[in-house]
Design an enzyme around this catalytic site. Structure first.
Site, mmCIF file in Angstrom:
data_model
loop_
_atom_site.group_PDB
_atom_site.id
_atom_site.type_symbol
_atom_site.label_atom_id
_atom_site.label_comp_id
_atom_site.label_asym_id
_atom_site.label_seq_id
_atom_site.Cartn_x
_atom_site.Cartn_y
_atom_site.Cartn_z
ATOM 1 N N HIS A 84 29.141 44.675 37.576
ATOM 2 C CA HIS A 84 29.872 45.026 38.795
ATOM 3 C C HIS A 84 31.367 45.155 38.517
ATOM 4 O O HIS A 84 32.005 46.151 38.870
ATOM 5 C CB HIS A 84 29.597 43.960 39.863
ATOM 6 C CG HIS A 84 30.316 44.214 41.147
ATOM 7 N ND1 HIS A 84 31.515 43.609 41.441
ATOM 8 C CD2 HIS A 84 30.044 45.029 42.181
ATOM 9 C CE1 HIS A 84 31.934 44.032 42.621
ATOM 10 N NE2 HIS A 84 31.055 44.892 43.094
ATOM 11 N N ARG A 99 28.250 55.803 46.004
ATOM 12 C CA ARG A 99 27.353 54.650 46.181
ATOM 13 C C ARG A 99 27.569 54.109 47.588
ATOM 14 O O ARG A 99 28.554 53.430 47.852
ATOM 15 C CB ARG A 99 27.674 53.559 45.163
ATOM 16 C CG ARG A 99 27.348 53.898 43.715
ATOM 17 C CD ARG A 99 27.799 52.767 42.809
ATOM 18 N NE ARG A 99 27.240 52.801 41.480
ATOM 19 C CZ ARG A 99 27.886 53.240 40.389
ATOM 20 N NH1 ARG A 99 29.114 53.700 40.489
ATOM 21 N NH2 ARG A 99 27.300 53.204 39.201
ATOM 22 N N GLU A 148 16.192 57.353 36.566
ATOM 23 C CA GLU A 148 16.720 56.126 35.947
ATOM 24 C C GLU A 148 15.613 55.145 35.591
ATOM 25 O O GLU A 148 15.874 54.045 35.138
ATOM 26 C CB GLU A 148 17.789 55.482 36.841
ATOM 27 C CG GLU A 148 17.409 55.334 38.287
ATOM 28 C CD GLU A 148 18.560 54.876 39.181
ATOM 29 O OE1 GLU A 148 19.588 54.408 38.682
ATOM 30 O OE2 GLU A 148 18.383 54.962 40.413
ATOM 31 N N CYS A 163 25.139 60.494 36.076
ATOM 32 C CA CYS A 163 26.197 59.779 36.795
ATOM 33 C C CYS A 163 26.320 58.322 36.349
ATOM 34 O O CYS A 163 27.012 57.541 36.977
ATOM 35 C CB CYS A 163 25.976 59.868 38.304
ATOM 36 S SG CYS A 163 24.455 59.080 38.852
HETATM 37 C C1 PEP Z 1 22.901 54.181 37.005
HETATM 38 O O1 PEP Z 1 21.965 53.397 37.053
HETATM 39 O O2 PEP Z 1 23.243 54.782 35.973
HETATM 40 C C2 PEP Z 1 23.709 54.447 38.207
HETATM 41 C C3 PEP Z 1 24.630 55.384 38.217
HETATM 42 O O3 PEP Z 1 23.495 53.674 39.294
HETATM 43 P P1 PEP Z 1 24.018 52.142 39.440
HETATM 44 O O4 PEP Z 1 24.973 51.894 38.325
HETATM 45 O O5 PEP Z 1 24.634 52.071 40.778
HETATM 46 O O6 PEP Z 1 22.733 51.396 39.333
HETATM 47 MG MG MG Z 2 21.124 52.829 38.962
#
Ligand code: PEP
Ligand code: MG
EC number: 2.7.9.1
Length: 567
Positions: free
Chosen positions: A149, A255, A441, A527
């Site tokens: 985070h 997000r 993912e 992303c």
């Molecule tokens: C990811 O998993 O690459 C992504 C962009 O989403 P998050 O980092 O919010 O899980």
């Molecule tokens: Mg993710």
């Protein structure tokens, strides 16, 4: 000088002496350039017709741009710097910061309000810390990898962060941090180097970012060459504008959960939604959230007038909205606001707690279990899009479903989103173009990408989760063993920072090929945090992706890396 030579050879650092009329060459090595120097040399040499533009593009390293976009330490080679480095963590977000230690997000905000420069030191950060993280000059955490985070949020703001500094012990209650054999207290000065991960005792002199007309010229050459589009990950109108200023061609990831933490009012409504024992009560909480979401989306659409905005439906495990440290406060607040009995609230919390939340109740599993949640988010997006269109703003919304593993999951959400779109279009008397797509993912999604592409108009690889699930490494706990793996050569790089091309990259290639076979005009991007890492960007460009999306402050780096693969 041949084109195949490394371009740092263009500058030579030469030591010589003249003795008794004779020239003696003592040593000769490649000259080092600062970021400002590298860009200036490249631009001047083109202007003096010494090299062509393609050659100039190769002369600037992506890391040089980091120096131009963030504050740096003035003398990192000096003994007064080197001798004061007390420990090193992960270089989670580049740049440099100097400030006084604080241990809570509230203190960071309060100190900032008093005009002080604060460094927020925590074991790890969570979404409820974002206000303090924003107010802090820099962030230092004991736990968490390059996609934790703290790392992701700090990078999004171009704020210096050192994460996963496993040698420190933070006691937030006593307001003390043990770093190696030193104890530091609230108010003590430290300096952080987010580009190297170094933590330095005391105050180091800073140099400000060095944007220049040369940089603008240089980046215009870069943009003429590259084919890969570069979008940004941004969740607020302010971040969207910063991204645009750095050359982003749209938002590749918004997000939505980050918007839920923007005020006390919102987080209270989110908690009521999560804790609602019935659909009716959940709907009531969602009705409170709808106007907030709608106005957030309006702001982002306005900031990105004429460019696509990819909005992801709610993704994180719900426990992130119910932080462990404040259970009593939250229970009291929920009982007061909803009239629920304390035992019922506690029982529901217990039911929501999970052994492995990152593999639990999150992603599209939320929107499938609580369709009214997807309905609220889709409604907010379409209503905002139409109201902005009515004000003459060009809006291109793209709705993205997270954590899909089967085509049935995506089909469920796509049907719901399209139904809400039609509803809103009828009610508001206007229709707009939009896309619905998905994140890839989960490894299974990559392997069945042909089936998933039948439902999806675009793919966006979430390489943070894809790396986590392909390696089976928890992205939040990898700091425990990663340094050992790197030291022993078991891994060459942190795979959450530099894309693992052999494994995760292979899944990206397979999914792109299978997805495009089923839908030839499928738009494909990425992303995850790798979207701003130069060697990964080069890989994505070669793999034929349409775009990368990264933090606003890494957009220029991604632009350069995308051009360098072609020159
Ligand atoms: C990811 O998993 O690459 C992504 C962009 O989403 P998050 O980092 O919010 O899980
Ligand atoms: Mg993710």
């Amino acid at each position: 000088m041949g084109n195949n030579l490394h371009f740092s050879c263009l500058i030579q650092d030469i030591e010589f002496t003249v003795q008794e009329n004779r020239l003696w060459m003592l040593q000769c090595r490649s000259g080092k350039r600062t970021g400002t120097g590298a860009v200036k040399i490249a631009v001047d040499m083109v202007n003096e017709a010494l090299v062509d533009r393609n050659t100039a593009i190769k002369m600037v390293e992506p890391g040089h741009l980091d120096q131009l976009l963030h504050p740096q330490f003035a003398n990192p080679e000096a003994a007064s710097y080197k001798g004061k480095v007390i420990t090193t963590g992960l270089p989670a977000s580049p740049g440099a910061a100097v400030g006084q230690i604080v241990f809570t997000a509230e203190d960071a905000e309060a100190w900032h309000a008093q005009g002080k420069s604060a460094i927020l030191v925590r074991t790890e950060t969570s979404p409820e810390d974002v206000g303090g993280m924003h107010a802090a000059a820099g962030i230092l955490t004991a736990r968490g990898g390059m996609t934790s985070h703290a790392a992701v949020v700090a990078r999004g703001w171009g704020k210096c962060c050192v994460s996963g500094c496993s040698s420190i012990r933070v006691n937030e209650i006593e307001k003390v941090v043990a770093i190696e054999d030193k104890m530091l207290y609230e108010g003590d000065w430290i300096s952080l180097n987010g580009s190297t991960g170094e933590v330095i005792l005391g105050k180091q002199p800073l140099s400000p970012p060095a944007l220049s007309a040369d940089l603008e010229t240089f980046m215009s050459w870069v943009d003429e060459v590259r084919q890969l589009k570069v979008m940004a990950n941004a969740d607020t109108p302010g971040d969207a504008l910063a991204a645009r200023k750095n050359g982003a061609e749209g938002i590749g990831l918004c997000r939505t959960e980050h918007m839920f933490f923007a005020s006390d009012e919102r987080i209270k409504a989110v908690r009521q939604m999560i804790m609602a024992p019935t659909v009716e009560l959940r709907q009531k909480a969602l009705d409170r959230l709808l106007p907030y979401q709608r106005s957030d989306f309006e702001g982002i659409f306005r900031a990105m007038d004429g460019l696509p905005v990819t909005i992801r439906l709610l993704d994180p495990p719900l426990h992130e909205f119910l932080p462990e440290g404040h259970v009593e406060d939250i229970v009291r607040e929920l009982c007061a606001e909803t009239g629920a009995a304390e035992d019922d609230v506690l029982a529901r919390m217990e039911k929501l707690s999970e052994v492995n939340p990152m593999l639990g109740f999150r992603g599209c599993r939320l929107g499938i279990s609580y369709p009214e949640l997807t309905e609220m988010q889709a409604r907010a997006i379409f209503e905002a899009a139409i109201s902005m269109t009515n004000q003459g703003i060009q809006v291109f919304p793209e709705i993205m479903v997270p954590l899909v593993g089967t085509p049935q999951e995506l089909g469920h959400q796509v049907a719901l989103i399209r139904q809400i779109a039609n509803n809103v279009f009828t009610n508001m008397g206007k229709t707009i173009d939009y896309k619905v797509g998905t994140m890839i993912e989960i490894p299974r999604a990559a392997l069945v990408a042909d089936e998933i592409a039948e439902q999806a108009e675009f793919f966006s690889f979430g390489t943070n989760d894809l790396t986590q699930m392909t390696f089976g490494y928890s992205r939040d706990d990898v700091g425990k063993f990663l340094p050992i793996y790197l030291a022993q050569g078991i891994l060459q790089h942190d795979p959450f920072e530099v894309l693992d091309q052999r494994g995760v990259g292979e899944l990206v290639k397979i999914a792109t090929e299978r997805g495009r076979k089923a839908r030839p005009n499928l738009k494909v991007g990425i992303c995850g945090e790798h979207g701003g890492e130069p060697s990964s960007v080069a890989f994505f460009a070669k793999a034929g992706l349409d775009y990368v999306s990264c933090s606003p402050f890494r957009v220029p780096i991604a632009r350069l890396a995308a051009a360098q693969v072609l020159v």
